[in-house]
Design a protein around this motif. Structure first.
Motif, PDB file in Angstrom:
ATOM      1  N   ILE A  16       9.451  63.290 -29.901  1.00  0.00           N
ATOM      2  CA  ILE A  16      10.902  63.099 -29.825  1.00  0.00           C
ATOM      3  C   ILE A  16      11.319  63.530 -28.417  1.00  0.00           C
ATOM      4  CG2 ILE A  16      13.133  63.659 -30.848  1.00  0.00           C
ATOM      5  CD1 ILE A  16      11.228  62.222 -32.762  1.00  0.00           C
ATOM      6  N   PRO A  17      11.575  62.569 -27.502  1.00  0.00           N
ATOM      7  CA  PRO A  17      11.752  62.897 -26.083  1.00  0.00           C
ATOM      8  C   PRO A  17      13.156  63.390 -25.732  1.00  0.00           C
ATOM      9  CG  PRO A  17      11.855  60.527 -26.366  1.00  0.00           C
ATOM     10  CD  PRO A  17      11.551  61.103 -27.721  1.00  0.00           C
ATOM     11  N   THR A  18      13.472  64.596 -26.200  1.00  0.00           N
ATOM     12  CA  THR A  18      14.807  65.155 -25.986  1.00  0.00           C
ATOM     13  C   THR A  18      14.795  66.219 -24.897  1.00  0.00           C
ATOM     14  OG1 THR A  18      14.327  66.434 -27.992  1.00  0.00           O
ATOM     15  CG2 THR A  18      15.881  64.622 -28.200  1.00  0.00           C
ATOM     16  N   ARG A  19      14.037  65.973 -23.837  1.00  0.00           N
ATOM     17  CA  ARG A  19      14.095  66.793 -22.629  1.00  0.00           C
ATOM     18  C   ARG A  19      14.392  65.860 -21.470  1.00  0.00           C
ATOM     19  NH1 ARG A  19       9.766  70.618 -19.401  1.00  0.00           N
ATOM     20  NH2 ARG A  19      11.131  72.432 -19.222  1.00  0.00           N
ATOM     21  N   PHE A  20      15.336  66.238 -20.617  1.00  0.00           N
ATOM     22  CA  PHE A  20      15.835  65.312 -19.616  1.00  0.00           C
ATOM     23  C   PHE A  20      15.975  65.988 -18.255  1.00  0.00           C
ATOM     24  CE2 PHE A  20      17.900  64.672 -23.740  1.00  0.00           C
ATOM     25  CZ  PHE A  20      17.457  63.397 -24.074  1.00  0.00           C
ATOM     26  N   VAL A  21      15.595  65.269 -17.200  1.00  0.00           N
ATOM     27  CA  VAL A  21      15.986  65.642 -15.838  1.00  0.00           C
ATOM     28  C   VAL A  21      17.389  65.073 -15.628  1.00  0.00           C
ATOM     29  CG1 VAL A  21      15.511  65.383 -13.387  1.00  0.00           C
ATOM     30  CG2 VAL A  21      13.606  65.588 -15.002  1.00  0.00           C
ATOM     31  N   LEU A  22      18.340  65.928 -15.317  1.00  0.00           N
ATOM     32  CA  LEU A  22      19.699  65.452 -15.104  1.00  0.00           C
ATOM     33  C   LEU A  22      19.746  64.518 -13.895  1.00  0.00           C
ATOM     34  CD1 LEU A  22      21.725  68.729 -15.713  1.00  0.00           C
ATOM     35  CD2 LEU A  22      21.482  66.778 -17.265  1.00  0.00           C
ATOM     36  N   PRO A  23      20.562  63.464 -13.950  1.00  0.00           N
ATOM     37  CA  PRO A  23      20.661  62.554 -12.799  1.00  0.00           C
ATOM     38  C   PRO A  23      21.086  63.288 -11.542  1.00  0.00           C
ATOM     39  CG  PRO A  23      21.761  61.637 -14.733  1.00  0.00           C
ATOM     40  CD  PRO A  23      21.434  63.055 -15.064  1.00  0.00           C
ATOM     41  N   GLY A  56      15.088  57.471 -34.010  1.00  0.00           N
ATOM     42  CA  GLY A  56      15.968  57.460 -32.851  1.00  0.00           C
ATOM     43  C   GLY A  56      17.405  57.735 -33.246  1.00  0.00           C
ATOM     44  N   GLU A  57      17.831  57.093 -34.319  1.00  0.00           N
ATOM     45  CA  GLU A  57      19.188  57.308 -34.822  1.00  0.00           C
ATOM     46  C   GLU A  57      19.402  58.764 -35.208  1.00  0.00           C
ATOM     47  OE1 GLU A  57      21.745  55.806 -38.725  1.00  0.00           O
ATOM     48  OE2 GLU A  57      20.008  54.662 -38.045  1.00  0.00           O
ATOM     49  N   LYS A  58      18.411  59.367 -35.846  1.00  0.00           N
ATOM     50  CA  LYS A  58      18.533  60.759 -36.300  1.00  0.00           C
ATOM     51  C   LYS A  58      18.627  61.732 -35.136  1.00  0.00           C
ATOM     52  CE  LYS A  58      16.200  64.296 -39.077  1.00  0.00           C
ATOM     53  NZ  LYS A  58      15.048  64.595 -39.980  1.00  0.00           N
ATOM     54  N   TYR A  59      17.855  61.488 -34.079  1.00  0.00           N
ATOM     55  CA  TYR A  59      17.758  62.459 -32.993  1.00  0.00           C
ATOM     56  C   TYR A  59      18.561  62.072 -31.752  1.00  0.00           C
ATOM     57  CZ  TYR A  59      14.112  64.731 -35.707  1.00  0.00           C
ATOM     58  OH  TYR A  59      13.421  65.395 -36.696  1.00  0.00           O
ATOM     59  N   GLY A  60      19.408  61.058 -31.859  1.00  0.00           N
ATOM     60  CA  GLY A  60      20.259  60.698 -30.732  1.00  0.00           C
ATOM     61  C   GLY A  60      19.525  59.960 -29.635  1.00  0.00           C
TER      62      GLY A  60
END
Length: 327
Positions: free
Chosen positions: A85-92, A55-59
């Motif tokens: 590594i869940p680095t895809r996001f729906v913007l608020p 988590g620390e490595k990938y933000g």
């Protein structure tokens, strides 16, 4: 479920992150009308990996890693184990300006005025009994190397636990505010660094927002005093990307006990009704919606394709009719 998520994403690491944990997640804003940024990544664990380190490595925060990887040992994933590594996001939903904090995500989004990008950071938030506030405010001050003046309530709590605190903690490695703090218009609430990395991505603070120190260093350098801050608590985010509709679901944060199925059902429908542009033009696959809500893994999943709306049909009526399978 995982296959649906991965099929929609490229697994390129270089497109997201540059030189390890000193770089925050910086992503280009999507095309007008779209709401999704980033990519899901899948890595193979090494012997020394833990979710806290990854988590620390990938933000990412600890809770995000746990949610995206059910059944995987957080402290010993095992050599060769595939880790999402869940680095895809729906913007608020809402204006893409200033800072938006979503408590249910343990995540902060910053939309700078002069760049068509979004920066997003993992957060530690207020624990039960010390919940973080919800509402609109702004950054009213910025302080480098802050001293910490523990409020009387926190000193009393620590004293009761046999861990008395001084009236002031000077700047340095033992200061829980880290190297920088940004004061909010909500009295007593801050965005700040931390001397305890493990608390990022969990409910561990007395209401303030904790960041990794390299993240708060970057944000501090970019964000001006007066920046708008909108704090929300939305576990269900609907968004559009390339003609499809996605749902990203997180475990609801509730200090009054775990939300019931009915509560979650209502929250999902309310989140969809906020996106009338989506609900009025799409045929939802409510079986998939139910799976996404049950998983609460924070991974955006396609749940609908465009459709022709019947003339005279209201959004609320369409949602109410289709929503029954969630119950």
């Amino acid at each position: 479920m995982l296959s649906r998520v991965i099929a929609a994403c490229s697994l390129s690491l270089a497109a997201l992150l540059s030189a390890g944990p000193v770089s925050a997640i910086e992503l280009p804003l999507p095309a007008p009308g779209d709401d999704i940024v980033g990519q899901v990544q899948v890595i193979k664990a090494k012997y020394e990996d833990t979710f806290a380190d990854l988590g620390e490595k990938y933000g990412l925060g600890y809770s995000e890693m746990i949610a995206a990887n059910p059944g995987v040992d957080a402290w010993l994933p095992g050599v060769g184990t595939e880790v999402i590594i869940p680095t895809r996001f729906v913007l608020p939903a809402g204006p893409r300006e200033g800072v938006v904090i979503n408590l249910a995500e343990y995540r902060l989004y910053y939309f700078p005025k002069d760049k068509s990008v979004v920066y997003t950071y993992a957060l530690g938030i207020g624990r039960e009994g010390w919940g973080s506030p919800v509402g609109s405010t702004s950054v009213i001050a910025k302080t480098k190397d802050p001293a910490w003046y523990p409020p009387a309530s926190i000193r009393a709590e620590h004293a009761a636990d046999g861990d008395p605190l001084p009236t002031v903690v000077p700047p340095g490695p033992d200061n829980p505010l880290g190297p920088y703090k940004m004061s909010l218009g909500f009295h007593g609430y801050l965005i700040h660094g931390s001397n305890k990395k493990f608390g990022i991505g969990t409910r561990t603070s007395h209401g303030c927002f904790r960041m990794y120190n390299w993240d708060v260093t970057q944000l501090f350098s970019m964000i001006p005093v007066g920046t708008k801050v909108r704090i929300i608590n939305e576990p269900y985010k609907f968004g559009r990307s390339e003609g499809k509709i996605y749902l990203e679901a997180h475990a609801p944060i509730d200090d009054n006990g775990d939300p019931s199925v009915v509560d979650k059902h209502t929250a999902v429908i309310n989140a969809l009704l906020k996106r009338e542009d989506i609900a009025s033009q799409m045929q939802m696959d409510w079986n998939v919606v139910r799976e996404v809500v049950a998983a609460e893994d924070g991974l955006p999943v396609a749940i609908a394709q465009p459709q022709q709306v019947q003339q005279g049909g209201s959004v609320a009526a369409t949602v109410d009719q289709e929503a029954m399978p969630l119950q």
